[in-house]
Motif scaffolding. Structure first.
Motif, PDB file in Angstrom:
ATOM      1  N   LEU A 154       0.827  -1.210   0.000  1.00  0.00           N
ATOM      2  CA  LEU A 154       0.000   0.000   0.000  1.00  0.00           C
ATOM      3  C   LEU A 154       0.860   1.258   0.000  1.00  0.00           C
ATOM      4  CD1 LEU A 154      -2.848  -1.070   2.426  1.00  0.00           C
ATOM      5  CD2 LEU A 154      -3.017  -0.690  -0.043  1.00  0.00           C
ATOM      6  N   LEU A 155       1.976   1.233   0.696  1.00  0.00           N
ATOM      7  CA  LEU A 155       2.893   2.364   0.690  1.00  0.00           C
ATOM      8  C   LEU A 155       3.423   2.604  -0.727  1.00  0.00           C
ATOM      9  CD1 LEU A 155       4.526   4.511   2.209  1.00  0.00           C
ATOM     10  CD2 LEU A 155       6.215   2.737   2.719  1.00  0.00           C
ATOM     11  N   LYS A 156       3.711   1.533  -1.435  1.00  0.00           N
ATOM     12  CA  LYS A 156       4.198   1.659  -2.809  1.00  0.00           C
ATOM     13  C   LYS A 156       3.143   2.288  -3.712  1.00  0.00           C
ATOM     14  CE  LYS A 156       7.520  -2.086  -2.430  1.00  0.00           C
ATOM     15  NZ  LYS A 156       7.897  -3.438  -2.879  1.00  0.00           N
ATOM     16  N   SER A 157       1.882   2.042  -3.431  1.00  0.00           N
ATOM     17  CA  SER A 157       0.817   2.707  -4.170  1.00  0.00           C
ATOM     18  C   SER A 157       0.909   4.216  -4.001  1.00  0.00           C
ATOM     19  CB  SER A 157      -0.551   2.197  -3.688  1.00  0.00           C
ATOM     20  OG  SER A 157      -1.586   2.922  -4.299  1.00  0.00           O
ATOM     21  N   ASP A 158       1.171   4.649  -2.776  1.00  0.00           N
ATOM     22  CA  ASP A 158       1.331   6.081  -2.514  1.00  0.00           C
ATOM     23  C   ASP A 158       2.578   6.637  -3.201  1.00  0.00           C
ATOM     24  OD1 ASP A 158      -0.992   6.097  -0.978  1.00  0.00           O
ATOM     25  OD2 ASP A 158       0.095   5.804   0.903  1.00  0.00           O
ATOM     26  N   VAL A 159       3.637   5.866  -3.239  1.00  0.00           N
ATOM     27  CA  VAL A 159       4.861   6.290  -3.923  1.00  0.00           C
ATOM     28  C   VAL A 159       4.579   6.496  -5.413  1.00  0.00           C
ATOM     29  CG1 VAL A 159       7.196   5.576  -4.597  1.00  0.00           C
ATOM     30  CG2 VAL A 159       6.421   5.250  -2.244  1.00  0.00           C
ATOM     31  N   ILE A 160       3.837   5.587  -6.011  1.00  0.00           N
ATOM     32  CA  ILE A 160       3.486   5.731  -7.422  1.00  0.00           C
ATOM     33  C   ILE A 160       2.663   7.004  -7.633  1.00  0.00           C
ATOM     34  CG2 ILE A 160       2.196   4.726  -9.354  1.00  0.00           C
ATOM     35  CD1 ILE A 160       3.002   1.947  -8.203  1.00  0.00           C
ATOM     36  N   ALA A 161       1.778   7.304  -6.711  1.00  0.00           N
ATOM     37  CA  ALA A 161       0.975   8.532  -6.814  1.00  0.00           C
ATOM     38  C   ALA A 161       1.873   9.771  -6.784  1.00  0.00           C
ATOM     39  CB  ALA A 161      -0.052   8.584  -5.690  1.00  0.00           C
ATOM     40  N   ASP A 168       3.619  10.119 -10.041  1.00  0.00           N
ATOM     41  CA  ASP A 168       2.689  10.629 -11.046  1.00  0.00           C
ATOM     42  C   ASP A 168       2.636  12.162 -11.030  1.00  0.00           C
ATOM     43  OD1 ASP A 168       0.763  10.565 -13.075  1.00  0.00           O
ATOM     44  OD2 ASP A 168      -0.882  10.367 -11.652  1.00  0.00           O
ATOM     45  N   LYS A 169       2.714  12.753  -9.865  1.00  0.00           N
ATOM     46  CA  LYS A 169       2.650  14.217  -9.748  1.00  0.00           C
ATOM     47  C   LYS A 169       3.879  14.908 -10.348  1.00  0.00           C
ATOM     48  CE  LYS A 169      -0.259  14.270  -5.699  1.00  0.00           C
ATOM     49  NZ  LYS A 169      -1.326  15.226  -5.703  1.00  0.00           N
ATOM     50  N   PHE A 170       5.026  14.236 -10.321  1.00  0.00           N
ATOM     51  CA  PHE A 170       6.271  14.873 -10.737  1.00  0.00           C
ATOM     52  C   PHE A 170       6.926  14.221 -11.951  1.00  0.00           C
ATOM     53  CE2 PHE A 170       5.751  15.713  -6.196  1.00  0.00           C
ATOM     54  CZ  PHE A 170       5.827  17.102  -6.201  1.00  0.00           C
ATOM     55  N   TYR A 171       6.305  13.235 -12.550  1.00  0.00           N
ATOM     56  CA  TYR A 171       6.932  12.440 -13.599  1.00  0.00           C
ATOM     57  C   TYR A 171       7.444  13.289 -14.756  1.00  0.00           C
ATOM     58  CZ  TYR A 171       7.758   8.430 -16.647  1.00  0.00           C
ATOM     59  OH  TYR A 171       8.336   7.492 -17.457  1.00  0.00           O
ATOM     60  N   ARG A 188      14.486   4.395 -13.521  1.00  0.00           N
ATOM     61  CA  ARG A 188      14.290   3.742 -12.210  1.00  0.00           C
ATOM     62  C   ARG A 188      12.828   3.786 -11.791  1.00  0.00           C
ATOM     63  NH1 ARG A 188      18.568   5.452  -7.861  1.00  0.00           N
ATOM     64  NH2 ARG A 188      17.627   3.677  -6.818  1.00  0.00           N
ATOM     65  N   ILE A 189      12.178   4.883 -12.089  1.00  0.00           N
ATOM     66  CA  ILE A 189      10.753   4.996 -11.767  1.00  0.00           C
ATOM     67  C   ILE A 189       9.966   3.985 -12.581  1.00  0.00           C
ATOM     68  CG2 ILE A 189       8.724   6.489 -11.966  1.00  0.00           C
ATOM     69  CD1 ILE A 189      10.631   8.829 -11.280  1.00  0.00           C
ATOM     70  N   ASN A 190      10.250   3.918 -13.868  1.00  0.00           N
ATOM     71  CA  ASN A 190       9.546   2.972 -14.740  1.00  0.00           C
ATOM     72  C   ASN A 190       9.732   1.539 -14.250  1.00  0.00           C
ATOM     73  OD1 ASN A 190       8.918   5.233 -16.243  1.00  0.00           O
ATOM     74  ND2 ASN A 190      10.313   4.755 -17.905  1.00  0.00           N
ATOM     75  N   LYS A 191      10.948   1.199 -13.867  1.00  0.00           N
ATOM     76  CA  LYS A 191      11.234  -0.153 -13.372  1.00  0.00           C
ATOM     77  C   LYS A 191      10.454  -0.429 -12.088  1.00  0.00           C
ATOM     78  CE  LYS A 191      15.072  -3.095 -12.013  1.00  0.00           C
ATOM     79  NZ  LYS A 191      16.517  -3.202 -11.818  1.00  0.00           N
ATOM     80  N   LYS A 234      -3.503  -1.681  -9.618  1.00  0.00           N
ATOM     81  CA  LYS A 234      -4.330  -0.787 -10.432  1.00  0.00           C
ATOM     82  C   LYS A 234      -3.607   0.529 -10.689  1.00  0.00           C
ATOM     83  CE  LYS A 234      -8.710   1.642 -10.588  1.00  0.00           C
ATOM     84  NZ  LYS A 234      -9.822   2.157  -9.824  1.00  0.00           N
ATOM     85  N   ARG A 235      -3.025   1.093  -9.659  1.00  0.00           N
ATOM     86  CA  ARG A 235      -2.317   2.369  -9.818  1.00  0.00           C
ATOM     87  C   ARG A 235      -1.131   2.200 -10.760  1.00  0.00           C
ATOM     88  NH1 ARG A 235      -2.063   5.976  -4.735  1.00  0.00           N
ATOM     89  NH2 ARG A 235      -4.067   6.609  -5.533  1.00  0.00           N
ATOM     90  N   ALA A 236      -0.424   1.083 -10.677  1.00  0.00           N
ATOM     91  CA  ALA A 236       0.703   0.821 -11.573  1.00  0.00           C
ATOM     92  C   ALA A 236       0.219   0.710 -13.017  1.00  0.00           C
ATOM     93  CB  ALA A 236       1.441  -0.447 -11.149  1.00  0.00           C
ATOM     94  N   ARG A 237      -0.874  -0.023 -13.240  1.00  0.00           N
ATOM     95  CA  ARG A 237      -1.439  -0.145 -14.599  1.00  0.00           C
ATOM     96  C   ARG A 237      -1.828   1.219 -15.155  1.00  0.00           C
ATOM     97  NH1 ARG A 237      -4.277  -4.479 -12.408  1.00  0.00           N
ATOM     98  NH2 ARG A 237      -6.171  -3.217 -12.316  1.00  0.00           N
ATOM     99  N   GLU A 238      -2.474   2.028 -14.342  1.00  0.00           N
ATOM    100  CA  GLU A 238      -2.904   3.361 -14.781  1.00  0.00           C
ATOM    101  C   GLU A 238      -1.703   4.245 -15.098  1.00  0.00           C
ATOM    102  OE1 GLU A 238      -5.329   4.508 -11.471  1.00  0.00           O
ATOM    103  OE2 GLU A 238      -7.106   3.501 -12.272  1.00  0.00           O
ATOM    104  N   PHE A 239      -0.674   4.178 -14.286  1.00  0.00           N
ATOM    105  CA  PHE A 239       0.538   4.965 -14.495  1.00  0.00           C
ATOM    106  C   PHE A 239       1.192   4.557 -15.818  1.00  0.00           C
ATOM    107  CE2 PHE A 239       5.014   5.910 -14.081  1.00  0.00           C
ATOM    108  CZ  PHE A 239       5.059   7.112 -13.399  1.00  0.00           C
ATOM    109  N   ILE A 240       1.347   3.265 -16.024  1.00  0.00           N
ATOM    110  CA  ILE A 240       1.978   2.755 -17.240  1.00  0.00           C
ATOM    111  C   ILE A 240       1.175   3.157 -18.475  1.00  0.00           C
ATOM    112  CG2 ILE A 240       2.467   0.603 -18.498  1.00  0.00           C
ATOM    113  CD1 ILE A 240       3.354  -0.529 -15.712  1.00  0.00           C
TER     114      ILE A 240
END
Length: 64
Positions: free
Chosen positions: A14-21, A24-27, A35-38, A53-59
């Motif tokens: 769940l923490l990683k979900s927040d990291v992805i968020a 997303d704000k600064f990508y 490294r972010i993509n990996k 889900k968040r990873a799929r949406e980001f990708i």
């Protein structure tokens, strides 16, 4: 993150979900995105449905 944090597996996911968020704000402002993509791609196999889900949406959003 996995080595630095003493959270349970589900809490780490769940923490990683927040990291992805945050990513997303600064990508668009980040020069070296490899490294972010990996990191995000690795979370496609997360135990957390929210993180997957968040990873799929980001990708999809950034076409990586």
């Amino acid at each position: 993150m996995d080595e630095l944090c003493n959270f349970s597996g589900k809490q780490k996911a769940l923490l990683k979900s927040d990291v992805i968020a945050v990513f997303d704000k600064f990508y668009e402002q980040i020069d070296r995105k490899e490294r972010i993509n990996k990191f995000v791609k690795a979370e496609l196999g997360s135990i957390s449905p929210k993180t997957k889900k968040r990873a799929r949406e980001f990708i999809s959003k950034y076409e990586i």
